[in-house]
Design a protein around this motif. Structure first.
Motif, PDB file in Angstrom:
ATOM      1  N   ASP A  84      14.310   7.388  -2.313  1.00  0.00           N
ATOM      2  CA  ASP A  84      14.899   7.682  -1.154  1.00  0.00           C
ATOM      3  C   ASP A  84      15.363   6.330  -0.489  1.00  0.00           C
ATOM      4  O   ASP A  84      15.233   5.835   0.793  1.00  0.00           O
ATOM      5  N   TYR A  85      16.470   5.709  -1.156  1.00  0.00           N
ATOM      6  CA  TYR A  85      16.898   4.407  -0.680  1.00  0.00           C
ATOM      7  C   TYR A  85      17.700   4.443   0.655  1.00  0.00           C
ATOM      8  O   TYR A  85      17.643   3.642   1.616  1.00  0.00           O
ATOM      9  N   PHE A  86      18.462   5.452   0.968  1.00  0.00           N
ATOM     10  CA  PHE A  86      19.140   5.589   2.135  1.00  0.00           C
ATOM     11  C   PHE A  86      18.144   5.834   3.357  1.00  0.00           C
ATOM     12  O   PHE A  86      18.773   5.648   4.415  1.00  0.00           O
ATOM     13  N   LYS A  87      17.250   6.464   3.259  1.00  0.00           N
ATOM     14  CA  LYS A  87      16.077   6.309   4.319  1.00  0.00           C
ATOM     15  C   LYS A  87      15.565   5.170   4.387  1.00  0.00           C
ATOM     16  O   LYS A  87      15.134   4.612   5.569  1.00  0.00           O
ATOM     17  N   GLU A  88      15.192   4.298   3.252  1.00  0.00           N
ATOM     18  CA  GLU A  88      14.706   3.038   3.400  1.00  0.00           C
ATOM     19  C   GLU A  88      15.513   1.850   4.020  1.00  0.00           C
ATOM     20  O   GLU A  88      15.299   1.224   4.835  1.00  0.00           O
ATOM     21  N   ASP A  89      16.833   2.002   3.712  1.00  0.00           N
ATOM     22  CA  ASP A  89      17.902   1.067   4.207  1.00  0.00           C
ATOM     23  C   ASP A  89      18.592   1.635   5.474  1.00  0.00           C
ATOM     24  O   ASP A  89      19.613   2.619   4.941  1.00  0.00           O
ATOM     25  N   VAL A  90      18.364   1.342   6.288  1.00  0.00           N
ATOM     26  CA  VAL A  90      18.921   2.021   7.674  1.00  0.00           C
ATOM     27  C   VAL A  90      20.324   1.634   7.580  1.00  0.00           C
ATOM     28  O   VAL A  90      21.350   2.313   8.558  1.00  0.00           O
ATOM     29  N   ASN A 269      15.871 -10.711   6.583  1.00  0.00           N
ATOM     30  CA  ASN A 269      16.545  -9.877   7.243  1.00  0.00           C
ATOM     31  C   ASN A 269      15.604  -8.808   7.981  1.00  0.00           C
ATOM     32  O   ASN A 269      14.597  -8.970   7.930  1.00  0.00           O
ATOM     33  N   ASP A 270      16.232  -7.728   8.660  1.00  0.00           N
ATOM     34  CA  ASP A 270      15.388  -6.924   9.629  1.00  0.00           C
ATOM     35  C   ASP A 270      14.559  -6.011   8.776  1.00  0.00           C
ATOM     36  O   ASP A 270      13.268  -5.743   9.189  1.00  0.00           O
ATOM     37  N   THR A 271      15.166  -5.646   7.523  1.00  0.00           N
ATOM     38  CA  THR A 271      14.406  -4.630   6.866  1.00  0.00           C
ATOM     39  C   THR A 271      13.162  -5.459   6.350  1.00  0.00           C
ATOM     40  O   THR A 271      12.072  -4.607   6.185  1.00  0.00           O
ATOM     41  N   ILE A 272      13.288  -6.376   5.927  1.00  0.00           N
ATOM     42  CA  ILE A 272      12.111  -7.383   5.368  1.00  0.00           C
ATOM     43  C   ILE A 272      10.927  -7.389   6.848  1.00  0.00           C
ATOM     44  O   ILE A 272       9.929  -7.273   6.586  1.00  0.00           O
TER      45      ILE A 272
END
Length: 359
Positions: A84-90, A269-272
């Motif tokens: 579910d990449y698009f849930k993981e990467d906002v 980055n913010d995801t990290i």
């Protein structure tokens, strides 16, 4: 460049095929559309030219007449095992929408393609065929690694290409290439801010070094650490793939094996940063009381996580809109007027609650 590639890079249309085969344009059209009212000798001549020069026929009238499709190809590369990449990467949905909206304002449609492996021969063929068939007038790539062969091939063939986050290399002056990159100073600026708060023990969680911004921010972080003569410990250099789950995993591994904690953590980055925060919270480590954290991007969730993340705001909408506009400008201009473009965008510090001053 071979004669074959020179001709293919011009995108043969029905008129050019007719000239090479020594037949009329209407004959080419009938052959392409498999019309029975064509002599075998003429059909054979046309098909030989099609095969020789790599022309891939399309039944749409614009293809036969050489007209543009007014369509951009958007190739979103996902180099991840996350389902579910698009849930993981906002940022992913926002990026797609920003490009589609910018293209629509210029009168262009956007054909979105999700690519899971840019090196897979079947994917390369699909991408190239979209250009050769003139289903798209140009392409924008997001999420690719540096020196991707398919991108280099398309650029060499004279196709109009835009890329977000890519090492320009020797392609900076090519008239068919647009690149939008982030400032090389973002990592250094983040460390500058942490040092201004008194931090000296700064751990770095870095992104994918195959990505231009990953290597760029890593080098920038290292430059700042040396500038302040801070200790650089190999065990305090952690590497993720700009993914939350991966960042959580490597941070947990560090916490389970480390005898000493840093006073601050730089995240590429913010995801990290979200993943790092998840890991710290699971171990009962307080942010910012025990460890300060800073990110880069200012993703949509960064103001609402607990604690709100201090970060550098990058205006992705402006970056992607400008990239799209520049690509379309190249498509719309005559060859003599075309000029390659390299864009660089800075970030602005947004102070929230994830960093504190230390003695």
């Amino acid at each position: 460049m071979t004669e074959h590639n020179k001709t293919r890079s011009k995108f043969l249309n029905s008129k050019e095929i007719a000239q090479l085969a020594g037949v009329s344009r209407s004959t080419v059209s009938r052959v392409i559309n498999n019309h029975p009212n064509v002599s075998e000798s003429k059909r054979e001549k046309v098909l030989k030219i099609i095969e020789k020069y790599g022309y891939i026929p399309n039944s749409a009238a614009r293809i036969l007449t050489g007209k543009r499709s007014n369509t951009l190809g958007l190739f979103f590369v996902i180099d991840s095992s996350i389902t579910d990449y698009f849930k993981e990467d906002v940022h992913a949905d926002f990026m797609l929408a920003s490009i589609a909206e910018a293209a629509a304002k210029e009168g262009f449609f956007t054909l979105v393609n999700i690519i899971h492996d840019l090196k897979l021969p079947s994917n390369i063929k699909i991408i190239k065929d979209m250009f050769y068939q003139r289903r798209i007038d140009g392409g924008i790539f997001i999420g690719c690694s540096n020196n991707e062969k398919v991108i280099e091939d398309l650029i060499d063939e004279g196709l109009t290409i835009g890329v977000l986050d890519y090492d320009v290399g020797d392609n900076g002056n090519l008239p068919n290439f647009v690149v939008a990159n982030f400032s090389e100073k973002l990592g250094e600026s983040a460390v500058d801010y942490l040092v201004s708060l008194g931090h000296k023990k700064i751990l770095g969680v870095h992104g994918d070094l195959q990505r231009f911004s990953g290597m760029q921010r890593y080098n920038s972080y290292m430059r700042a650490m040396r500038k302040y003569d801070l200790e650089i410990r190999s065990e305090w250099l952690l590497f993720s793939k700009f993914e939350r789950l991966k960042s959580k995993q490597i941070m947990l591994e560090f916490l389970n094996n480390s005898d000493e904690l840093p006073s601050a953590i730089f995240c590429a980055n913010d995801t990290i940063a979200y993943g790092v925060i998840d890991a710290l919270k699971s171990k009962g480590i307080l942010i910012p009381d025990n460890i300060s954290i800073i990110g880069i991007d200012d993703s949509s969730f960064s103001a609402y996580i607990n604690p709100p993340l201090t970060t550098f705001r990058v205006d992705f909408q402006k970056i992607l809109s400008t990239l799209t506009q520049k690509v379309i400008a190249l498509i719309n201009n005559n060859l003599q007027e075309r000029k390659g473009v390299v864009l660089e965008f800075n970030g602005q510090l947004v102070v929230r609650n994830s960093c504190i001053r230390v003695n």
